[in-house]
Design an enzyme around this catalytic site. Structure first.
Site, PDB file in Angstrom:
ATOM      1  N   HIS A  34      15.244  59.741  15.603  1.00 48.66           N
ATOM      2  CA  HIS A  34      14.959  59.967  14.187  1.00 48.66           C
ATOM      3  C   HIS A  34      15.113  61.462  13.896  1.00 48.66           C
ATOM      4  CE1 HIS A  34      11.084  61.440  15.581  1.00 48.66           C
ATOM      5  NE2 HIS A  34      10.819  60.261  16.135  1.00 48.66           N
ATOM      6  N   HIS A  37      13.765  64.050  16.392  1.00 44.81           N
ATOM      7  CA  HIS A  37      14.632  64.309  17.543  1.00 44.81           C
ATOM      8  C   HIS A  37      15.807  65.204  17.148  1.00 44.81           C
ATOM      9  CE1 HIS A  37      12.885  60.259  18.738  1.00 44.81           C
ATOM     10  NE2 HIS A  37      12.544  61.020  19.752  1.00 44.81           N
ATOM     11  N   GLN A 147       6.100  69.380  18.633  1.00 42.75           N
ATOM     12  CA  GLN A 147       4.665  69.650  18.555  1.00 42.75           C
ATOM     13  C   GLN A 147       3.851  68.383  18.303  1.00 42.75           C
ATOM     14  OE1 GLN A 147       3.297  72.739  15.690  1.00 42.75           O
ATOM     15  NE2 GLN A 147       1.564  71.359  15.345  1.00 42.75           N
ATOM     16  N   ILE A 175       8.182  67.196  12.367  1.00 38.91           N
ATOM     17  CA  ILE A 175       9.011  66.792  11.235  1.00 38.91           C
ATOM     18  C   ILE A 175       8.350  65.581  10.576  1.00 38.91           C
ATOM     19  CG2 ILE A 175      11.303  66.039  10.494  1.00 38.91           C
ATOM     20  CD1 ILE A 175      11.196  68.909  11.572  1.00 38.91           C
ATOM     21  N   ARG A 186       7.708  54.789  16.550  1.00 34.65           N
ATOM     22  CA  ARG A 186       6.798  53.651  16.382  1.00 34.65           C
ATOM     23  C   ARG A 186       6.498  53.333  14.916  1.00 34.65           C
ATOM     24  NH1 ARG A 186       4.700  55.843  21.442  1.00 34.65           N
ATOM     25  NH2 ARG A 186       4.671  54.191  23.030  1.00 34.65           N
TER      26      ARG A 186
END
EC number: 6.3.2.1
Length: 282
Positions: A34, A37, A147, A175, A186
């Site tokens: 997503h 990443h 993070q 993000i 998830r």
């Protein structure tokens, strides 16, 4: 872009890059990529070469967790990597990563017994073991981690220092969706009603960060304010709310510099995490 499934072949490509003095940025993932990443990939592109690994690691899932149902879409992931300038996607299979009679693990006695580690026994042993293997195989210069998995970042950085890996861990910002929910693979599990309820997670995080930055010192009052927001949603069950020192993951009674506020909840059956980090307080 190279799509590599063989450890031997991946090591050979990396060896060739290193012989030409090329730096390597590495983004470890479990796939179902997503925007979170992709932000790591964007940061990694400051290096000469970018590697993304995709491996749903069974060792970091507990017996009643979602390993078998974890979302997977390899074809989509590969296309996203190609579209975003990745040089190598490394997709080893289970039999290569964990040989028959595999019996060597990376574990530690501190940091991992708090927050998610306390709630998910063995989770960080699985994370550290698989990442130690990837670091040995891919020999990256900088590893880019989000993070959102703040405790994981600290645990892995600790492992890197302890085991003298010649690399740096770069922690990149969370993000979020437009409405504030932290991006997560998830999130796809959530029903429409659960998705709406999940906004309480980021709302509690934003409020707590605001209170910390305004100079509020009493952690129990900040935690209570977060709890009040989360408990308004009937679909949310709190796993933990903690304010800790970012480096040690130890609980703090009064706000000081380097504070991590971390939340884990179940929205229906889906476990989601979020956090804020405040550094540089005077």
């Amino acid at each position: 872009m190279e799509v590599i499934t063989s450890i031997k072949e991946a090591k050979q490509i990396v060896k060739n890059w290193k012989s030409h003095h090329l730096s390597i940025g590495y983004v470890p993932t479990m796939g179902f990529l997503h925007d979170g990443h992709l932000s790591l990939v964007k940061n990694a592109k400051t290096q000469d070469k970018v590697i993304v690994s995709i491996f749903v690691n069974p060792m970091q899932f507990g017996p009643n967790e979602d390993f078998s149902s974890y979302p997977r879409d390899l074809e989509r992931d590969i296309k996203m990597c190609q579209d975003n300038g990745v040089d190598m996607v490394f997709i080893p299979d289970m039999t290569q990563m964990y040989l028959k009679n595999f019996s060597t693990y990376v574990d530690m006695n501190i940091i991992t017994d708090k927050l998610c580690g306390a709630k998910r026994p063995g989770h960080f042993r699985g994370v550290c073991t698989v990442l130690a293997k990837f670091f040995n195989i891919l020999n990256p210069d900088i590893v880019y981690m989000g993070q959102k998995d703040a405790q994981q970042c600290v645990v892995v950085r600790h492992m890197v220092d302890d085991l003298n890996f010649d690399l740096k861990i770069q922690i990149c910002p969370i993000i979020r969706e437009e409405d504030g929910l932290a991006k997560s693979s998830r999130n796809v599990y959530l029903s429409e009603e659960e998705r709406k309820a999940s906004l309480a997670i980021s709302q509690s995080i934003f409020l707590a960060e605001k209170l910390v930055r305004e100079g509020k010192k009493n952690t129990s009052k900040i935690i209570q304010a977060m709890q009040d927001i989360l408990e308004k949603e009937k679909l949310i069950k709190i796993d933990y709310i903690e304010l800790v020192d970012f480096n040690t993951m130890d609980n703090i009674e009064n706000i000081a510099d380097n504070v991590l506020g971390a939340v884990a909840v179940f929205v229906g059956e889906t476990r989601l995490i979020d956090n804020f980090l405040v550094q540089g307080l005077k």
